[in-house]
Design a protein around this motif. Sequence first.
Motif, PDB file in Angstrom:
ATOM      1  N   GLY A  63      18.707  -8.235   2.562  1.00 47.15           N
ATOM      2  CA  GLY A  63      18.243  -9.370   3.360  1.00 47.15           C
ATOM      3  C   GLY A  63      17.533  -8.946   4.629  1.00 47.15           C
ATOM      4  N   THR A  64      18.067  -7.934   5.286  1.00 49.40           N
ATOM      5  CA  THR A  64      17.457  -7.463   6.525  1.00 49.40           C
ATOM      6  C   THR A  64      16.114  -6.800   6.264  1.00 49.40           C
ATOM      7  OG1 THR A  64      19.643  -7.123   7.474  1.00 49.40           O
ATOM      8  CG2 THR A  64      17.821  -6.056   8.588  1.00 49.40           C
ATOM      9  N   LEU A  65      16.030  -6.011   5.214  1.00 41.72           N
ATOM     10  CA  LEU A  65      14.781  -5.315   4.919  1.00 41.72           C
ATOM     11  C   LEU A  65      13.688  -6.231   4.384  1.00 41.72           C
ATOM     12  CD1 LEU A  65      15.826  -1.951   3.217  1.00 41.72           C
ATOM     13  CD2 LEU A  65      15.029  -2.307   5.559  1.00 41.72           C
ATOM     14  N   TYR A  66      14.046  -7.134   3.495  1.00 42.60           N
ATOM     15  CA  TYR A  66      13.019  -7.869   2.755  1.00 42.60           C
ATOM     16  C   TYR A  66      12.985  -9.374   2.977  1.00 42.60           C
ATOM     17  CZ  TYR A  66      12.809  -3.367   0.516  1.00 42.60           C
ATOM     18  OH  TYR A  66      12.703  -2.026   0.292  1.00 42.60           O
ATOM     19  N   ARG A  67      14.046  -9.962   3.434  1.00 43.57           N
ATOM     20  CA  ARG A  67      14.024 -11.408   3.671  1.00 43.57           C
ATOM     21  C   ARG A  67      13.764 -11.724   5.140  1.00 43.57           C
ATOM     22  NH1 ARG A  67      12.394 -11.724  -0.716  1.00 43.57           N
ATOM     23  NH2 ARG A  67      13.738 -11.796  -2.515  1.00 43.57           N
ATOM     24  N   ALA A  68      14.251 -10.897   6.025  1.00 45.41           N
ATOM     25  CA  ALA A  68      14.048 -11.125   7.459  1.00 45.41           C
ATOM     26  C   ALA A  68      12.720 -10.547   7.937  1.00 45.41           C
ATOM     27  CB  ALA A  68      15.198 -10.507   8.252  1.00 45.41           C
ATOM     28  N   ASN A  69      12.064  -9.772   7.095  1.00 41.97           N
ATOM     29  CA  ASN A  69      10.811  -9.130   7.467  1.00 41.97           C
ATOM     30  C   ASN A  69       9.750  -9.496   6.432  1.00 41.97           C
ATOM     31  OD1 ASN A  69       8.701  -7.412   8.118  1.00 41.97           O
ATOM     32  ND2 ASN A  69      10.037  -5.685   8.579  1.00 41.97           N
ATOM     33  N   ASP A  70       8.851 -10.394   6.811  1.00 47.31           N
ATOM     34  CA  ASP A  70       7.833 -10.875   5.876  1.00 47.31           C
ATOM     35  C   ASP A  70       6.754  -9.837   5.580  1.00 47.31           C
ATOM     36  OD1 ASP A  70       9.074 -13.341   5.659  1.00 47.31           O
ATOM     37  OD2 ASP A  70       7.953 -14.191   7.340  1.00 47.31           O
ATOM     38  N   ASP A  71       6.691  -8.769   6.379  1.00 49.02           N
ATOM     39  CA  ASP A  71       5.676  -7.739   6.177  1.00 49.02           C
ATOM     40  C   ASP A  71       6.009  -6.793   5.025  1.00 49.02           C
ATOM     41  OD1 ASP A  71       4.237  -8.741   8.295  1.00 49.02           O
ATOM     42  OD2 ASP A  71       5.135  -7.365   9.751  1.00 49.02           O
ATOM     43  N   ARG A  72       7.217  -6.868   4.529  1.00 45.71           N
ATOM     44  CA  ARG A  72       7.632  -5.956   3.463  1.00 45.71           C
ATOM     45  C   ARG A  72       7.692  -6.685   2.126  1.00 45.71           C
ATOM     46  NH1 ARG A  72      11.963  -3.284   6.895  1.00 45.71           N
ATOM     47  NH2 ARG A  72      10.759  -1.672   7.921  1.00 45.71           N
ATOM     48  N   ASP A  73       7.185  -6.003   1.113  1.00 49.51           N
ATOM     49  CA  ASP A  73       7.228  -6.529  -0.244  1.00 49.51           C
ATOM     50  C   ASP A  73       7.941  -5.500  -1.116  1.00 49.51           C
ATOM     51  OD1 ASP A  73       6.860  -7.602  -2.733  1.00 49.51           O
ATOM     52  OD2 ASP A  73       4.677  -7.412  -2.728  1.00 49.51           O
ATOM     53  N   PRO A  74       9.164  -5.801  -1.565  1.00 44.79           N
ATOM     54  CA  PRO A  74       9.901  -4.812  -2.358  1.00 44.79           C
ATOM     55  C   PRO A  74       9.180  -4.408  -3.647  1.00 44.79           C
ATOM     56  CG  PRO A  74      11.009  -6.933  -2.424  1.00 44.79           C
ATOM     57  CD  PRO A  74       9.898  -7.050  -1.420  1.00 44.79           C
ATOM     58  N   ASP A  75       8.342  -5.307  -4.176  1.00 40.23           N
ATOM     59  CA  ASP A  75       7.613  -5.002  -5.407  1.00 40.23           C
ATOM     60  C   ASP A  75       6.461  -4.030  -5.166  1.00 40.23           C
ATOM     61  OD1 ASP A  75       9.254  -6.693  -6.905  1.00 40.23           O
ATOM     62  OD2 ASP A  75       8.034  -8.442  -6.367  1.00 40.23           O
ATOM     63  N   ALA A  76       6.007  -3.920  -3.919  1.00 43.09           N
ATOM     64  CA  ALA A  76       4.892  -3.034  -3.601  1.00 43.09           C
ATOM     65  C   ALA A  76       5.355  -1.633  -3.207  1.00 43.09           C
ATOM     66  CB  ALA A  76       4.068  -3.639  -2.463  1.00 43.09           C
ATOM     67  N   GLU A  77       6.642  -1.438  -3.094  1.00 45.20           N
ATOM     68  CA  GLU A  77       7.172  -0.144  -2.687  1.00 45.20           C
ATOM     69  C   GLU A  77       7.481   0.747  -3.875  1.00 45.20           C
ATOM     70  OE1 GLU A  77       9.461  -1.740   1.296  1.00 45.20           O
ATOM     71  OE2 GLU A  77      10.423  -0.250   0.058  1.00 45.20           O
ATOM     72  N   ARG A  78       7.427   2.028  -3.624  1.00 46.50           N
ATOM     73  CA  ARG A  78       7.855   3.000  -4.626  1.00 46.50           C
ATOM     74  C   ARG A  78       9.325   2.750  -4.909  1.00 46.50           C
ATOM     75  NH1 ARG A  78       7.913   9.361  -3.551  1.00 46.50           N
ATOM     76  NH2 ARG A  78       8.855   9.986  -5.495  1.00 46.50           N
ATOM     77  N   SER A  79       9.704   2.871  -6.171  1.00 45.41           N
ATOM     78  CA  SER A  79      11.082   2.528  -6.519  1.00 45.41           C
ATOM     79  C   SER A  79      11.744   3.624  -7.338  1.00 45.41           C
ATOM     80  CB  SER A  79      11.118   1.201  -7.278  1.00 45.41           C
ATOM     81  OG  SER A  79      10.421   1.321  -8.492  1.00 45.41           O
ATOM     82  N   VAL A  80      13.060   3.527  -7.383  1.00 43.94           N
ATOM     83  CA  VAL A  80      13.893   4.395  -8.202  1.00 43.94           C
ATOM     84  C   VAL A  80      14.668   3.469  -9.132  1.00 43.94           C
ATOM     85  CG1 VAL A  80      15.789   6.056  -8.170  1.00 43.94           C
ATOM     86  CG2 VAL A  80      14.116   6.049  -6.313  1.00 43.94           C
ATOM     87  N   LEU A  81      14.400   3.563 -10.419  1.00 40.44           N
ATOM     88  CA  LEU A  81      15.020   2.671 -11.406  1.00 40.44           C
ATOM     89  C   LEU A  81      14.802   1.201 -11.052  1.00 40.44           C
ATOM     90  CD1 LEU A  81      18.386   4.610 -11.897  1.00 40.44           C
ATOM     91  CD2 LEU A  81      16.364   4.686 -13.372  1.00 40.44           C
ATOM     92  N   GLY A  82      13.639   0.888 -10.517  1.00 43.17           N
ATOM     93  CA  GLY A  82      13.296  -0.481 -10.159  1.00 43.17           C
ATOM     94  C   GLY A  82      13.821  -0.950  -8.820  1.00 43.17           C
TER      95      GLY A  82
END
Length: 140
Positions: A63-82
């Motif tokens: 929530g802190t990384l992706y819901r409270a910060n509109d500048d971040r898109d979890p789908d646009a980040e490099r991922s490990v096992l999704g």
Amino acid sequence: MNTLTRLTDGRIFGLDDVAQQVVGGFILSAPFVVTEEVWSLATTMNWVQWAITVLMVLGIGYGTLYRANDDRDPDAERSVLGIPLRFVSLILIAYLSVTVLAFVFNAPETFDAAPATTLKAISIGAIFGVVGAATADSLF
């Protein structure tokens, strides 16, 4: 150009972000690692309560990384096992910072804690560690 995770705002997740998470995780969790109340709570917790603390850490972190910060898109980040690498780093740091502090301060022996109690106390501390790590990562 660095090939680490490119975020939607053009920032790259790198070592500076990890360092910020580490500092935030250690600063906010340190006072709770050596508090007798935390270790007493851990002693009386059952495994369902422990699982809830783990879910809280995951929820607060995401929530802190992706819901409270509109500048971040979890789908646009490099991922490990999704799972976004920034989130994986955050959770590892939240738990590892508390674990390191607990053993550096010799808390399990000081509070005569069984391994299960130590695990539960680390999970309690990780709630505060993830808040510190995520806040530091989001602010700086």
